[in-house]
Design an enzyme around this catalytic site. Structure first.
Site, PDB file in Angstrom:
ATOM      1  N   GLU A  56       0.838  -1.205   0.000  1.00 15.80           N
ATOM      2  CA  GLU A  56       0.000   0.000   0.000  1.00 15.80           C
ATOM      3  C   GLU A  56       0.873   1.256   0.000  1.00 15.80           C
ATOM      4  OE1 GLU A  56       0.018  -2.603   1.964  1.00 15.80           O
ATOM      5  OE2 GLU A  56      -1.888  -2.987   2.938  1.00 15.80           O
ATOM      6  N   CYS A  81      -2.358  -3.875   7.045  1.00 14.62           N
ATOM      7  CA  CYS A  81      -1.952  -4.190   8.422  1.00 14.62           C
ATOM      8  C   CYS A  81      -2.256  -3.031   9.364  1.00 14.62           C
ATOM      9  CB  CYS A  81      -0.479  -4.567   8.473  1.00 14.62           C
ATOM     10  SG  CYS A  81       0.634  -3.202   8.134  1.00 14.62           S
ATOM     11  N   CYS A  90      -0.154   0.120   7.778  1.00 10.63           N
ATOM     12  CA  CYS A  90      -0.653   0.632   6.491  1.00 10.63           C
ATOM     13  C   CYS A  90      -2.053   1.223   6.621  1.00 10.63           C
ATOM     14  CB  CYS A  90      -0.699  -0.497   5.462  1.00 10.63           C
ATOM     15  SG  CYS A  90       0.927  -1.104   5.019  1.00 10.63           S
ATOM     16  N   ALA A 157      11.919 -39.276  -6.374  1.00 10.37           N
ATOM     17  CA  ALA A 157      11.977 -39.843  -7.718  1.00 10.37           C
ATOM     18  C   ALA A 157      11.940 -41.352  -7.569  1.00 10.37           C
ATOM     19  CB  ALA A 157      13.276 -39.422  -8.395  1.00 10.37           C
ATOM     20  N   ARG A 187      12.369 -26.543  -5.126  1.00  9.62           N
ATOM     21  CA  ARG A 187      13.178 -26.154  -3.962  1.00  9.62           C
ATOM     22  C   ARG A 187      13.131 -24.635  -3.742  1.00  9.62           C
ATOM     23  NH1 ARG A 187      18.991 -29.287  -4.105  1.00  9.62           N
ATOM     24  NH2 ARG A 187      18.222 -31.293  -3.363  1.00  9.62           N
ATOM     25  N   ARG A 210      20.562 -24.192  -7.162  1.00  6.56           N
ATOM     26  CA  ARG A 210      21.740 -23.804  -7.953  1.00  6.56           C
ATOM     27  C   ARG A 210      21.410 -22.921  -9.151  1.00  6.56           C
ATOM     28  NH1 ARG A 210      22.290 -28.864  -5.352  1.00  6.56           N
ATOM     29  NH2 ARG A 210      23.290 -30.175  -6.918  1.00  6.56           N
ATOM     30  N   GLY A 289      14.942 -39.842   3.037  1.00  7.92           N
ATOM     31  CA  GLY A 289      14.622 -40.978   2.193  1.00  7.92           C
ATOM     32  C   GLY A 289      13.322 -41.645   2.576  1.00  7.92           C
ATOM     33  N   SER A 290      13.314 -42.922   2.253  1.00  9.33           N
ATOM     34  CA  SER A 290      12.121 -43.743   2.399  1.00  9.33           C
ATOM     35  C   SER A 290      11.572 -43.711   3.836  1.00  9.33           C
ATOM     36  CB  SER A 290      12.505 -45.174   2.018  1.00  9.33           C
ATOM     37  OG  SER A 290      11.434 -46.006   2.200  1.00  9.33           O
TER      38      SER A 290
HETATM   39  N1  LIG Z   1      15.086 -41.423  -5.320  1.00  4.02           N
HETATM   40  C1  LIG Z   1      14.922 -40.445  -4.456  1.00  4.02           C
HETATM   41  O1  LIG Z   1      14.176 -39.509  -4.697  1.00  4.02           O
HETATM   42  C2  LIG Z   1      15.645 -40.469  -3.164  1.00  4.02           C
HETATM   43  C3  LIG Z   1      16.332 -41.590  -2.773  1.00  4.02           C
HETATM   44  N2  LIG Z   1      16.947 -41.600  -1.560  1.00  4.02           N
HETATM   45  C4  LIG Z   1      17.624 -42.834  -1.156  1.00  4.02           C
HETATM   46  O2  LIG Z   1      17.034 -43.286   0.037  1.00  4.02           O
HETATM   47  C5  LIG Z   1      17.988 -43.991   0.789  1.00  4.02           C
HETATM   48  C6  LIG Z   1      17.931 -43.513   2.233  1.00  4.02           C
HETATM   49  O3  LIG Z   1      16.643 -43.741   2.750  1.00  4.02           O
HETATM   50  P1  LIG Z   1      16.437 -44.434   4.167  1.00  4.02           P
HETATM   51  O4  LIG Z   1      17.424 -45.529   4.301  1.00  4.02           O
HETATM   52  O5  LIG Z   1      15.014 -44.760   4.285  1.00  4.02           O
HETATM   53  O6  LIG Z   1      16.881 -43.332   5.225  1.00  4.02           O
HETATM   54  P2  LIG Z   1      16.461 -41.821   5.537  1.00  4.02           P
HETATM   55  O7  LIG Z   1      17.282 -40.913   4.729  1.00  4.02           O
HETATM   56  O8  LIG Z   1      14.981 -41.674   5.528  1.00  4.02           O
HETATM   57  O9  LIG Z   1      16.973 -41.679   7.010  1.00  4.02           O
HETATM   58  C7  LIG Z   1      16.316 -42.396   8.019  1.00  4.02           C
HETATM   59  C8  LIG Z   1      17.344 -42.906   8.988  1.00  4.02           C
HETATM   60  O10 LIG Z   1      17.954 -41.802   9.641  1.00  4.02           O
HETATM   61  C9  LIG Z   1      18.307 -42.184  10.959  1.00  4.02           C
HETATM   62  N3  LIG Z   1      17.751 -41.199  11.869  1.00  4.02           N
HETATM   63  C10 LIG Z   1      18.451 -40.335  12.573  1.00  4.02           C
HETATM   64  N4  LIG Z   1      17.661 -39.585  13.315  1.00  4.02           N
HETATM   65  C11 LIG Z   1      16.418 -39.969  13.077  1.00  4.02           C
HETATM   66  C12 LIG Z   1      15.156 -39.581  13.564  1.00  4.02           C
HETATM   67  N5  LIG Z   1      15.025 -38.615  14.442  1.00  4.02           N
HETATM   68  N6  LIG Z   1      14.054 -40.173  13.075  1.00  4.02           N
HETATM   69  C13 LIG Z   1      14.161 -41.150  12.173  1.00  4.02           C
HETATM   70  N7  LIG Z   1      15.340 -41.565  11.687  1.00  4.02           N
HETATM   71  C14 LIG Z   1      16.453 -40.995  12.143  1.00  4.02           C
HETATM   72  C15 LIG Z   1      17.764 -43.598  11.176  1.00  4.02           C
HETATM   73  O11 LIG Z   1      18.844 -44.452  10.946  1.00  4.02           O
HETATM   74  P3  LIG Z   1      19.439 -45.397  12.103  1.00  4.02           P
HETATM   75  O12 LIG Z   1      18.271 -46.106  12.680  1.00  4.02           O
HETATM   76  O13 LIG Z   1      20.394 -46.252  11.340  1.00  4.02           O
HETATM   77  O14 LIG Z   1      20.105 -44.476  13.067  1.00  4.02           O
HETATM   78  C16 LIG Z   1      16.738 -43.757  10.071  1.00  4.02           C
HETATM   79  O15 LIG Z   1      16.585 -45.066   9.641  1.00  4.02           O
HETATM   80  C17 LIG Z   1      19.330 -43.730   0.130  1.00  4.02           C
HETATM   81  O16 LIG Z   1      19.720 -44.860  -0.620  1.00  4.02           O
HETATM   82  C18 LIG Z   1      19.068 -42.601  -0.824  1.00  4.02           C
HETATM   83  O17 LIG Z   1      19.861 -42.671  -1.976  1.00  4.02           O
HETATM   84  C19 LIG Z   1      16.909 -40.527  -0.713  1.00  4.02           C
HETATM   85  C20 LIG Z   1      16.256 -39.397  -1.078  1.00  4.02           C
HETATM   86  C21 LIG Z   1      15.569 -39.275  -2.327  1.00  4.02           C
HETATM   87  N1  LIG Z   2       3.314  -7.536   3.190  1.00  9.27           N
HETATM   88  C1  LIG Z   2       2.260  -6.787   3.578  1.00  9.27           C
HETATM   89  C2  LIG Z   2       1.570  -7.036   4.791  1.00  9.27           C
HETATM   90  N2  LIG Z   2       1.946  -8.049   5.574  1.00  9.27           N
HETATM   91  C3  LIG Z   2       1.498  -8.213   6.964  1.00  9.27           C
HETATM   92  O1  LIG Z   2       2.465  -7.643   7.807  1.00  9.27           O
HETATM   93  C4  LIG Z   2       3.238  -8.664   8.427  1.00  9.27           C
HETATM   94  C5  LIG Z   2       4.706  -8.314   8.316  1.00  9.27           C
HETATM   95  O2  LIG Z   2       4.920  -7.033   8.804  1.00  9.27           O
HETATM   96  P1  LIG Z   2       6.383  -6.362   8.764  1.00  9.27           P
HETATM   97  O3  LIG Z   2       7.227  -7.212   9.653  1.00  9.27           O
HETATM   98  O4  LIG Z   2       6.177  -4.989   9.259  1.00  9.27           O
HETATM   99  O5  LIG Z   2       6.814  -6.388   7.308  1.00  9.27           O
HETATM  100  C6  LIG Z   2       2.877  -9.956   7.685  1.00  9.27           C
HETATM  101  O6  LIG Z   2       2.976 -11.104   8.506  1.00  9.27           O
HETATM  102  C7  LIG Z   2       1.436  -9.680   7.294  1.00  9.27           C
HETATM  103  O7  LIG Z   2       0.554  -9.851   8.383  1.00  9.27           O
HETATM  104  N3  LIG Z   2       0.541  -6.250   5.135  1.00  9.27           N
HETATM  105  C8  LIG Z   2       0.190  -5.193   4.386  1.00  9.27           C
HETATM  106  O8  LIG Z   2      -0.670  -4.406   4.782  1.00  9.27           O
HETATM  107  N4  LIG Z   2       0.798  -4.978   3.200  1.00  9.27           N
HETATM  108  C9  LIG Z   2       1.811  -5.723   2.762  1.00  9.27           C
HETATM  109  O9  LIG Z   2       2.364  -5.432   1.672  1.00  9.27           O
HETATM  110 ZN   LIG Z   3       1.146  -3.043   5.991  1.00 12.44          ZN
END
Ligand SMILES: NC(=O)C1=CN([C@@H]2O[C@H](COP(=O)(O)OP(=O)(O)OC[C@H]3O[C@@H](n4cnc5c(N)ncnc54)[C@H](OP(=O)(O)O)[C@@H]3O)[C@@H](O)[C@H]2O)C=CC1
Ligand SMILES: Nc1c(N[C@@H]2O[C@H](COP(=O)(O)O)[C@@H](O)[C@H]2O)[nH]c(=O)[nH]c1=O
Ligand SMILES: [Zn+2]
Length: 353
Positions: A56, A81, A90, A157, A187, A210, A289-290
């Site tokens: 505003e 706000c 504002c 994937a 991302r 990246r 992972g899984s």
């Molecule tokens: N194709 C794809 O998109 C992707 C593939 N991958 C693949 O997945 C595989 C890994 O997956 P996965 O083996 O399931 O493992 P994760 O990456 O999901 O990690 C889980 C493991 O992390 C450990 N861990 C540490 N802290 C915690 C917590 N607070 N809670 C739960 N777990 C915890 C545990 O291991 P522990 O019990 O041994 O301590 C647990 O088994 C890899 O081969 C990777 O390449 C991974 C990402 C994407």
């Molecule tokens: N960006 C935006 C608003 N954002 C509001 O203000 C908060 C952030 O405030 P500040 O930390 O001061 O930037 C945000 O969480 C939302 O509630 N409001 C508006 O009037 N106009 C704006 O363009």
């Molecule tokens: Zn505002």
């Protein structure tokens, strides 16, 4: 004769303005504003960046003369706000400069503003219209304040037989360049990215964006058992975006300064989500992972799925995309959309509600 636009058309223009702030407003919403008097657009503006002036005030600054605001209508995508945050309220400013009517795209779900901005305008004699406008921007911002937790997307994937690696402890390259580019874009829309410890050790990922330079890159979050077992040579530590390590043990070694360690006896999905919520993280991408994926899914903490399917079969030794606790009942995402991404397929789905 100039075309007279409807309130909805002016709001659509304000949304176009709002989108110009994409990727720079971080935990603040995208907001756009248009000032109109006698059917003439006098100025437009938007919230450029987190911490900077609101939409505003930006629009008012584009008027040839501030006196033009007197008797004008402001179209603004979000309720103005009423608080002093990083900038002054504002709504107060709109009253002060003599804006006569404010048409709002949606109420602000942030409790410090919600409804109070409208009240402040009305108390100042401004006519307020809350338009019935289908607002598609700020999905994570709205979700965060309404559900009081980040919007969680799980992305992986997999092969045609639902596997994410070929053999235990192995990184398998499944998808092609186009899917990689696409996941980089995903991302870039997130405030945090989370992986499990096995993924960290096996894939040694950077978890960075990246393709583009972001002012607020996603925080890279990893759950680990013992932070002291991590090698400082991991790729994660070689880049400067913030890293949060969720460990069961206190840090006793030196890690780069972008690393913050949080210690807790058990990092359940709920505990992870509670920490991220406390830190104001509005969107979280779980990238494997899984096991970690299964933990989030079993706790009903997945709002969106993005799955890239590669035309490959990995066979019986591969890790299933989701392996872990059984579900009390199956989860039906009901609908999905799909598109070809290079030689792969992207399937996206969103929980309803
Ligand atoms: N194709 C794809 O998109 C992707 C593939 N991958 C693949 O997945 C595989 C890994 O997956 P996965 O083996 O399931 O493992 P994760 O990456 O999901 O990690 C889980 C493991 O992390 C450990 N861990 C540490 N802290 C915690 C917590 N607070 N809670 C739960 N777990 C915890 C545990 O291991 P522990 O019990 O041994 O301590 C647990 O088994 C890899 O081969 C990777 O390449 C991974 C990402 C994407
Ligand atoms: N960006 C935006 C608003 N954002 C509001 O203000 C908060 C952030 O405030 P500040 O930390 O001061 O930037 C945000 O969480 C939302 O509630 N409001 C508006 O009037 N106009 C704006 O363009
Ligand atoms: Zn505002």
């Amino acid at each position: 004769m100039d075309k007279i636009f409807s309130d909805k058309e002016y709001l659509a223009l304000a949304v176009t303005e709002a989108k110009k702030g994409a990727k720079r407003t971080w935990q603040n919403p995208l907001v756009g504003a248009v000032i109109v008097r006698d059917g003439q657009i006098l100025a437009t503006g938007y919230h450029h960046q987190f911490g900077r002036q609101h939409a505003e005030i930006n629009a008012l600054s584009h008027l040839a003369d501030l006196k033009q605001a007197q008797g004008a209508t402001m179209y603004v995508t979000l309720e103005p706000c009423c608080h002093t945050g990083k900038t002054p309220p504002c709504a107060k400013r709109l009253v002060a400069v003599g804006i006569k009517r404010v048409v709002i795209g949606q109420l602000d779900p942030n409790p410090i503003v919600s409804g109070k901005g409208v009240a402040l305008l009305q108390a100042g004699g401004v006519e307020v219209v809350i338009a019935d406008y289908p607002m598609t921007i700020n999905q994570a911002y709205n979700f965060f304040y309404r559900q009081q937790r980040p919007l969680v997307t799980v992305k992986y994937a997999m092969s045609l037989d639902g596997k994410i690696n070929y053999r235990t402890g192995e990184r398998t390259l499944l998808t092609g360049e186009a899917a990689w580019q696409d996941s980089q874009k995903l991302r870039a829309t997130q405030q945090a990215i989370l992986i499990g410890e096995h993924t960290l050790q096996v894939d040694d990922p950077q978890l960075t964006v990246r393709q583009q330079i972001l002012i607020f890159p996603p925080v890279r979050v990893v759950v680990v058992r013992d932070v002291n077992q991590l090698s400082p040579d991991l790729a994660l530590f070689q880049t400067s975006a913030p890293i949060w390590l969720l460990s069961q043990t206190q840090l006793q070694q030196t890690l780069p300064q972008q690393v913050t360690v949080f210690v807790r006896r058990e990092w359940t999905p709920q505990a992870i989500i509670a920490l991220l919520t406390k830190k104001g993280i509005q969107s979280l991408l779980v990238e494997g992972g899984s096991r970690l994926q299964a933990d989030f899914i079993s706790q009903n903490l997945v709002d969106k799925l993005v799955v890239y399917v590669a035309p490959k079969i990995l066979g019986g030794q591969g890790l299933p995309a989701v392996s872990g606790p059984a579900l009390p009942e199956l989860i039906d995402f009901k609908r999905f959309t799909y598109q070809a991404v290079g030689a792969d397929l992207r399937i996206s789905s969103q929980r309803e509600g």
